[in-house]
Design a protein around this motif. Structure first.
Motif, PDB file in Angstrom:
ATOM      1  N   THR A 220      -1.027   8.888   4.498  1.00 40.76           N
ATOM      2  CA  THR A 220      -0.797   7.468   5.525  1.00 40.76           C
ATOM      3  C   THR A 220      -0.324   7.128   4.702  1.00 40.76           C
ATOM      4  OG1 THR A 220      -3.064   7.342   6.295  1.00 40.76           O
ATOM      5  CG2 THR A 220      -1.558   5.958   6.659  1.00 40.76           C
ATOM      6  N   ALA A 221      -0.070   7.334   2.989  1.00 42.90           N
ATOM      7  CA  ALA A 221       1.445   6.304   2.539  1.00 42.90           C
ATOM      8  C   ALA A 221       2.979   7.357   2.558  1.00 42.90           C
ATOM      9  CB  ALA A 221       1.293   6.175   0.969  1.00 42.90           C
ATOM     10  N   ARG A 222       2.529   8.326   1.943  1.00 44.99           N
ATOM     11  CA  ARG A 222       3.319   9.497   2.412  1.00 44.99           C
ATOM     12  C   ARG A 222       4.103   9.242   4.184  1.00 44.99           C
ATOM     13  NH1 ARG A 222       1.397  15.270   1.120  1.00 44.99           N
ATOM     14  NH2 ARG A 222       3.636  15.540   1.545  1.00 44.99           N
ATOM     15  N   ALA A 223       3.534   9.280   4.651  1.00 49.73           N
ATOM     16  CA  ALA A 223       4.313   9.880   6.271  1.00 49.73           C
ATOM     17  C   ALA A 223       4.947   7.862   6.650  1.00 49.73           C
ATOM     18  CB  ALA A 223       3.132   9.277   7.586  1.00 49.73           C
ATOM     19  N   MET A 224       3.921   7.232   6.589  1.00 46.09           N
ATOM     20  CA  MET A 224       5.054   5.675   6.059  1.00 46.09           C
ATOM     21  C   MET A 224       5.782   6.016   5.156  1.00 46.09           C
ATOM     22  SD  MET A 224       3.216   3.438   8.297  1.00 46.09           S
ATOM     23  CE  MET A 224       3.915   1.531   7.644  1.00 46.09           C
TER      24      MET A 224
ATOM     25  N   LEU B 252      14.887  -1.863  -5.520  1.00 49.56           N
ATOM     26  CA  LEU B 252      14.500  -2.544  -5.841  1.00 49.56           C
ATOM     27  C   LEU B 252      13.208  -3.100  -6.018  1.00 49.56           C
ATOM     28  CD1 LEU B 252      16.827  -4.929  -5.538  1.00 49.56           C
ATOM     29  CD2 LEU B 252      16.841  -3.725  -7.182  1.00 49.56           C
ATOM     30  N   ASP B 253      12.257  -2.761  -6.055  1.00 49.13           N
ATOM     31  CA  ASP B 253      10.665  -2.757  -5.554  1.00 49.13           C
ATOM     32  C   ASP B 253      10.381  -4.038  -5.214  1.00 49.13           C
ATOM     33  OD1 ASP B 253       8.177  -1.741  -5.935  1.00 49.13           O
ATOM     34  OD2 ASP B 253       7.862  -2.601  -8.566  1.00 49.13           O
ATOM     35  N   LEU B 254      10.534  -4.266  -3.808  1.00 49.67           N
ATOM     36  CA  LEU B 254      10.585  -5.164  -2.961  1.00 49.67           C
ATOM     37  C   LEU B 254       9.210  -5.360  -2.771  1.00 49.67           C
ATOM     38  CD1 LEU B 254      14.345  -6.425  -2.265  1.00 49.67           C
ATOM     39  CD2 LEU B 254      12.859  -7.148  -4.700  1.00 49.67           C
ATOM     40  N   ASP B 255       8.509  -4.394  -2.457  1.00 49.61           N
ATOM     41  CA  ASP B 255       7.390  -4.357  -1.566  1.00 49.61           C
ATOM     42  C   ASP B 255       6.073  -4.402  -2.776  1.00 49.61           C
ATOM     43  OD1 ASP B 255       8.477  -4.795   1.190  1.00 49.61           O
ATOM     44  OD2 ASP B 255       8.716  -2.670   0.625  1.00 49.61           O
ATOM     45  N   ALA B 256       6.397  -4.756  -3.618  1.00 50.66           N
ATOM     46  CA  ALA B 256       5.491  -4.908  -4.837  1.00 50.66           C
ATOM     47  C   ALA B 256       4.182  -6.023  -4.538  1.00 50.66           C
ATOM     48  CB  ALA B 256       5.940  -4.362  -6.593  1.00 50.66           C
ATOM     49  N   ASP B 257       3.190  -6.165  -5.476  1.00 52.30           N
ATOM     50  CA  ASP B 257       2.214  -7.142  -4.828  1.00 52.30           C
ATOM     51  C   ASP B 257       2.293  -7.580  -6.241  1.00 52.30           C
ATOM     52  OD1 ASP B 257       0.312  -9.117  -4.385  1.00 52.30           O
ATOM     53  OD2 ASP B 257      -1.608  -7.730  -3.667  1.00 52.30           O
ATOM     54  N   PRO B 258       2.756  -8.764  -7.390  1.00 49.23           N
ATOM     55  CA  PRO B 258       3.373  -8.845  -8.650  1.00 49.23           C
ATOM     56  C   PRO B 258       1.906  -9.648  -8.758  1.00 49.23           C
ATOM     57  CG  PRO B 258       4.208 -10.117  -7.265  1.00 49.23           C
ATOM     58  CD  PRO B 258       3.881  -9.340  -6.429  1.00 49.23           C
ATOM     59  N   GLU B 259       1.512 -10.507  -8.254  1.00 49.31           N
ATOM     60  CA  GLU B 259       0.166 -11.409  -8.366  1.00 49.31           C
ATOM     61  C   GLU B 259      -0.916 -10.394  -8.715  1.00 49.31           C
ATOM     62  OE1 GLU B 259      -1.300 -14.084  -6.924  1.00 49.31           O
ATOM     63  OE2 GLU B 259       0.424 -15.379  -6.672  1.00 49.31           O
ATOM     64  N   ALA B 260      -1.396  -9.327  -7.749  1.00 50.30           N
ATOM     65  CA  ALA B 260      -2.579  -8.790  -8.400  1.00 50.30           C
ATOM     66  C   ALA B 260      -2.082  -7.232  -9.368  1.00 50.30           C
ATOM     67  CB  ALA B 260      -2.376  -7.244  -6.761  1.00 50.30           C
ATOM     68  N   ILE B 261      -0.705  -6.838  -9.699  1.00 49.15           N
ATOM     69  CA  ILE B 261      -0.061  -6.239 -10.651  1.00 49.15           C
ATOM     70  C   ILE B 261      -0.619  -6.656 -12.271  1.00 49.15           C
ATOM     71  CG2 ILE B 261       1.268  -5.532 -11.848  1.00 49.15           C
ATOM     72  CD1 ILE B 261       2.000  -4.616  -9.255  1.00 49.15           C
ATOM     73  N   ASP B 262      -0.358  -8.144 -12.180  1.00 51.75           N
ATOM     74  CA  ASP B 262      -0.395  -9.041 -13.172  1.00 51.75           C
ATOM     75  C   ASP B 262      -1.927  -9.509 -13.883  1.00 51.75           C
ATOM     76  OD1 ASP B 262       2.863  -8.729 -13.452  1.00 51.75           O
ATOM     77  OD2 ASP B 262       2.797 -11.380 -12.995  1.00 51.75           O
ATOM     78  N   GLU B 263      -2.630  -9.874 -12.302  1.00 56.44           N
ATOM     79  CA  GLU B 263      -3.931  -9.894 -12.982  1.00 56.44           C
ATOM     80  C   GLU B 263      -4.449  -8.798 -13.434  1.00 56.44           C
ATOM     81  OE1 GLU B 263      -7.927 -11.696 -10.589  1.00 56.44           O
ATOM     82  OE2 GLU B 263      -5.753 -10.986  -9.540  1.00 56.44           O
ATOM     83  N   GLN B 264      -4.829  -7.898 -13.197  1.00 56.67           N
ATOM     84  CA  GLN B 264      -5.090  -6.448 -13.835  1.00 56.67           C
ATOM     85  C   GLN B 264      -4.823  -6.593 -15.095  1.00 56.67           C
ATOM     86  OE1 GLN B 264      -7.400  -4.470 -13.078  1.00 56.67           O
ATOM     87  NE2 GLN B 264      -7.032  -3.063 -14.499  1.00 56.67           N
TER      88      GLN B 264
ATOM     89  N   LEU C 112      11.278  16.235  -3.758  1.00 57.76           N
ATOM     90  CA  LEU C 112      11.226  14.920  -4.360  1.00 57.76           C
ATOM     91  C   LEU C 112      12.467  13.860  -3.950  1.00 57.76           C
ATOM     92  CD1 LEU C 112      12.567  15.142  -8.328  1.00 57.76           C
ATOM     93  CD2 LEU C 112      10.694  15.138  -7.860  1.00 57.76           C
ATOM     94  N   GLY C 113      11.423  13.813  -2.673  1.00 56.58           N
ATOM     95  CA  GLY C 113      12.073  12.621  -1.912  1.00 56.58           C
ATOM     96  C   GLY C 113      10.726  12.144  -0.957  1.00 56.58           C
ATOM     97  N   GLY C 114      10.844  10.880  -0.532  1.00 56.48           N
ATOM     98  CA  GLY C 114      10.064   9.972   0.167  1.00 56.48           C
ATOM     99  C   GLY C 114       9.002  10.594  -0.003  1.00 56.48           C
ATOM    100  N   GLY C 115       8.752  11.018   1.194  1.00 51.15           N
ATOM    101  CA  GLY C 115       7.383  12.185   1.432  1.00 51.15           C
ATOM    102  C   GLY C 115       6.631  12.436   0.515  1.00 51.15           C
TER     103      GLY C 115
ATOM    104  N   GLU D   4       1.110  -1.060  -0.148  1.00 45.64           N
ATOM    105  CA  GLU D   4       0.184  -0.636   0.110  1.00 45.64           C
ATOM    106  C   GLU D   4       1.225   1.174   0.557  1.00 45.64           C
ATOM    107  OE1 GLU D   4      -4.034   0.279   2.364  1.00 45.64           O
ATOM    108  OE2 GLU D   4      -3.532  -0.850   3.370  1.00 45.64           O
ATOM    109  N   TRP D   5       2.111   0.921   0.815  1.00 45.07           N
ATOM    110  CA  TRP D   5       2.447   2.151   0.966  1.00 45.07           C
ATOM    111  C   TRP D   5       3.586   2.710  -0.077  1.00 45.07           C
ATOM    112  CZ3 TRP D   5      -0.116   2.830   3.756  1.00 45.07           C
ATOM    113  CH2 TRP D   5      -0.728   2.144   4.694  1.00 45.07           C
ATOM    114  N   ASN D   6       3.736   2.236  -1.664  1.00 44.95           N
ATOM    115  CA  ASN D   6       4.472   2.339  -2.488  1.00 44.95           C
ATOM    116  C   ASN D   6       2.700   2.795  -3.622  1.00 44.95           C
ATOM    117  OD1 ASN D   6       6.828   1.964  -1.618  1.00 44.95           O
ATOM    118  ND2 ASN D   6       6.896  -0.357  -2.672  1.00 44.95           N
TER     119      ASN D   6
END
Length: 492
Positions: A86-90, A279-291, A399-402, A78-80
Motif C-alpha cells: 500500500t505504501a509503495r503504491a501510494m 524536504l521530508d515534509l510529511d514526517a510526524d516529528p512529535e512521534a519521532i522525537d518522542e520515541q 531505486l524509485g518511489g515504489g 504512513e507512506w514514508n
C-alpha cells in the motif's frame, strides 16, 4: 487510525493539527469533509464519519471544506514510514504513475496484478488507484486555478483531466464551486508575488521543524549547475516526466515557500511531491522525537532542536550515483566529481530565476555512455560507479518511489564496492527509509562516543534498536553535534 473513532473524535474536538493528513472528518449534516484542525465549531460526534483519505471521503459523496481546505493538508506520514504494498503504491500514485501509465502501469511497477492492487487499496484506504489519482488531479487543478492565469482549458489538461467536461464536473463535485468561482475567490485573497510563468505556493508541514541540517545538508553538498543557495532559497533543477523545471524552496516558520517554473504544467503535482519528499515534509516529528527521547542521551539532543528532518532527494538514481562519487572523499571533492559529470553529460537548461542553474543532473541512460577512464578516481571506484549505472539503466536495480527497500538493499550489496555505509546512506536519503542507520559512519560514531553511547558499529547498532523505526532521524541528531556546514543553515 480512522477506525479508532474515540481517538479521532478527541483530535477533532481539540482541533489537533498533528493529525491533519492522518484522517479526514466527514460531517453528515453538512455534506463536507475537513481536516481534524478545522477552525469551525466541531460537529456532534454522532454526525462525524472518518475516512483514511480524501479520495474515500469524495467517493462517499462529501465535498471539501472551503474553510480548512483539507486537500492542502500535509500527506500521511504512513507512506514514508511503511515499505509494504500500500505504501509503495501510494508513493507511485503521488508521483503520477497512474495518470501516465494507468492502473496496469502501477501494477507492473509493483509486480502485482491490477486486481490485487485495487483490492488492497480499497481495503485500507477506502478508494482504488483511479479515485486516489483523481483526488490528486483535483488538488493540482485547484493550485493552477488559484495561482496561475492559465486558461481553464490549459488548467484541465495540465492537471491530467482527459476533457474539459470531466475537469468542470470534478472541480464542482470536490470543491462545490465552479473553476471560475474558485479563481474569483482566490483573487480576493493575498497571493504570493510570482514572476510570469512561475507558480508560487506554500508547502505545509507538521510542527516543529528545525531547518538547519535540512537546508544545510542540501546546500553543503549541492552540485554546481544543478543546485544552489541564492537569496535565502535552496534552488535546484528537476528532471520530470513531461519536461523539466526549477524549484526554489524558502523556509518559513509555518510553511516552506515553493516557487516552481515548469516547461510543462502537467508536471506540477509530481514536482510538488518530489519537493515535499526531498524536504521530508510529511514526517510526524512529535512521534519521532518522542520515541528518540526515551533514550536519555538522545533526549538532550532532541530538546535542543526538535523536529529535525532527513534531507532526502528528488531522484533515487541520482542520489545513488552521487553517494558512490562521495565514497571516501571530502564533501568538496564529491561536489567536484559530480559537477564534472553534469557538465559532460547533463542536459543544459536556462535558469528562469536568473541564477546559476545551468544543467539537469544526467540520468543513468546518459551516464551509461561515459568513459570510465575520464573519471579522476581510483579504478575500483570507477568500476563501482559504472556497474551501478549499468544496473540502474538496465532496470535490474529499482531505486524509485515504489521500490522494495529490502530487495534494493540486497541488490546494492551484490554490486562491487557498495558496502554498508553506502547502502544505508542510499536507503536513508534515496529510498526514504526512516529506519536506515549508518552505524559505520565516522561522524555518527564520534557523536555517540561523546554522548557516552557505544561507538563500535556492532554495539551502537544494538543500542539503537530502541530508536526504531526512526534511526535515520537519530543520525540527523548525532550528525548535528558537529559544526560541519551540513548542520548549519546557510547564510548569504
Amino acid at each position: 487510525m480512522h477506525t479508532d473513532t474515540e481517538r479521532c473524535v478527541r483530535a477533532v474536538q481539540s482541533k489537533d493539527a498533528r493529525f491533519d493528513g492522518w484522517f479526514f472528518t466527514a460531517v453528515l449534516t453538512t455534506g463536507i469533509y475537513c481536516r481534524p484542525s478545522c477552525p469551525v465549531v466541531p460537529p456532534k460526534p454522532e454526525n462525524m464519519r472518518f475516512y483514511p483519505s480524501a479520495a474515500a471521503a469524495q467517493l462517499a459523496g462529501f465535498r471539501a471544506c472551503k474553510r480548512c481546505r483539507p486537500d492542502t493538508s500535509p500527506g500521511s506520514p504512513e507512506w514514508n514510514v511503511r515499505a509494504d504494498l500500500t505504501a509503495r503504491a501510494m508513493r507511485l500514485i503521488a508521483d503520477g504513475v497512474v495518470d501516465r501509465d494507468g492502473v496496469p502501469g502501477l501494477a507492473g511497477q509493483l509486480g502485482y496484478s491490477t486486481r490485487q492492487i485495487e483490492r488492497q487499496l480499497n481495503a485500507e484506504l477506502g478508494a482504488g488507484p483511479l479515485a486516489l489519482a483523481r483526488a490528486q488531479r483535483a488538488q493540482t487543478a485547484r493550485i493552477l486555478i488559484e495561482t496561475s492565469d492559465l486558461p481553464m482549458s490549459d488548467v484541465a489538461f495540465a492537471a491530467g483531466f482527459s476533457s474539459i467536461r470531466t475537469f468542470n464536473d470534478t472541480v464542482q463535485e470536490v470543491f462545490a464551486l465552479a473553476p471560475s468561482e474558485l479563481r474569483r475567490r482566490a483573487a480576493t485573497r493575498k497571493q504570493p508575488a510570482a514572476a510570469p510563468g512561475v507558480i508560487s505556493l506554500r508547502l505545509p508541514f507538521r510542527k516543529p521543524l528545525t531547518p538547519d541540517n535540512l537546508f544545510g545538508h542540501l546546500v553543503a553538498t549541492a552540485v554546481p549547475g544543478v543546485e544552489e543557495w541564492r537569496d535565502g532559497s535552496y534552488r535546484r533543477t528537476l528532471a520530470l516526466p513531461y519536461g523539466h523545471g526549477t524549484a526554489a524552496l524558502t523556509p518559513h516558520p509555518d510553511h516552506i515557500e515553493c516557487r516552481l517554473a515548469l516547461t510543462d504544467q502537467r508536471d506540477l503535482a509530481i514536482a510538488i511531491t518530489r519537493c515535499r519528499r526531498m524536504l521530508d515534509l510529511d514526517a510526524d516529528p512529535e512521534a519521532i522525537d518522542e520515541q528518540l527521547s526515551t533514550d536519555p542521551q538522545m533526549a538532550e539532543l532532541v530538546a535542543k532542536a526538535p523536529g529535525r528532518r532527513v534531507p532526502r532527494t528528488v531522484d533515487g538514481e541520482e542520489f545513488a550515483v552521487r553517494a558512490v562519487l562521495g565514497q571516501q572523499v571530502s564533501t568538496a571533492a564529491a561536489r567536484t566529481h559530480a559537477a564534472r559529470l553534469v557538465k559532460a553529460h547533463g542536459t543544459p537548461v536556462e535558469d528562469p530565476f536568473g541564477g546559476g542553474l545551468t544543467h539537469l543532473f544526467p540520468d543513468v541512460h546518459e551516464l551509461a555512455a561515459l568513459d570510465p577512464e575520464a573519471l579522476a578516481m581510483p579504478k575500483s571506484r570507477r568500476t563501482t560507479l559504472t556497474t551501478l549505472i549499468a544496473a540502474l539503466a538496465d532496470g535490474e536495480l529499482d531505486l524509485g518511489g515504489g521500490s522494495d527497500w529490502t530487495k534494493a538493499r540486497e541488490q546494492l550489496a551484490a554490486l562491487p564496492g557498495i558496502g554498508p555505509w553506502t547502502i544505508e546512506v542510499i536507503a536513508m536519503r534515496g529510498l526514504g527509509d526512516p529506519d536506515a542507520f549508518t552505524a559505520t559512519d565516522l561522524g555518527v560514531r564520534k557523536a555517540a562516543e561523546a554522548l557516552g553511547l557505544p561507538s563500535s558499529p556492532a554495539a551502537l547498532t544494538r543500542h539503537a534498536e530502541a530508536w526504531q523505526p526512526w534511526r535515520a532521524y537519530a543520525v540527523q541528531y548525532l550528525w548535528a553535534t558537529d559544526d560541519h556546514p551540513i548542520n548549519l543553515m546557510p547564510t548569504e
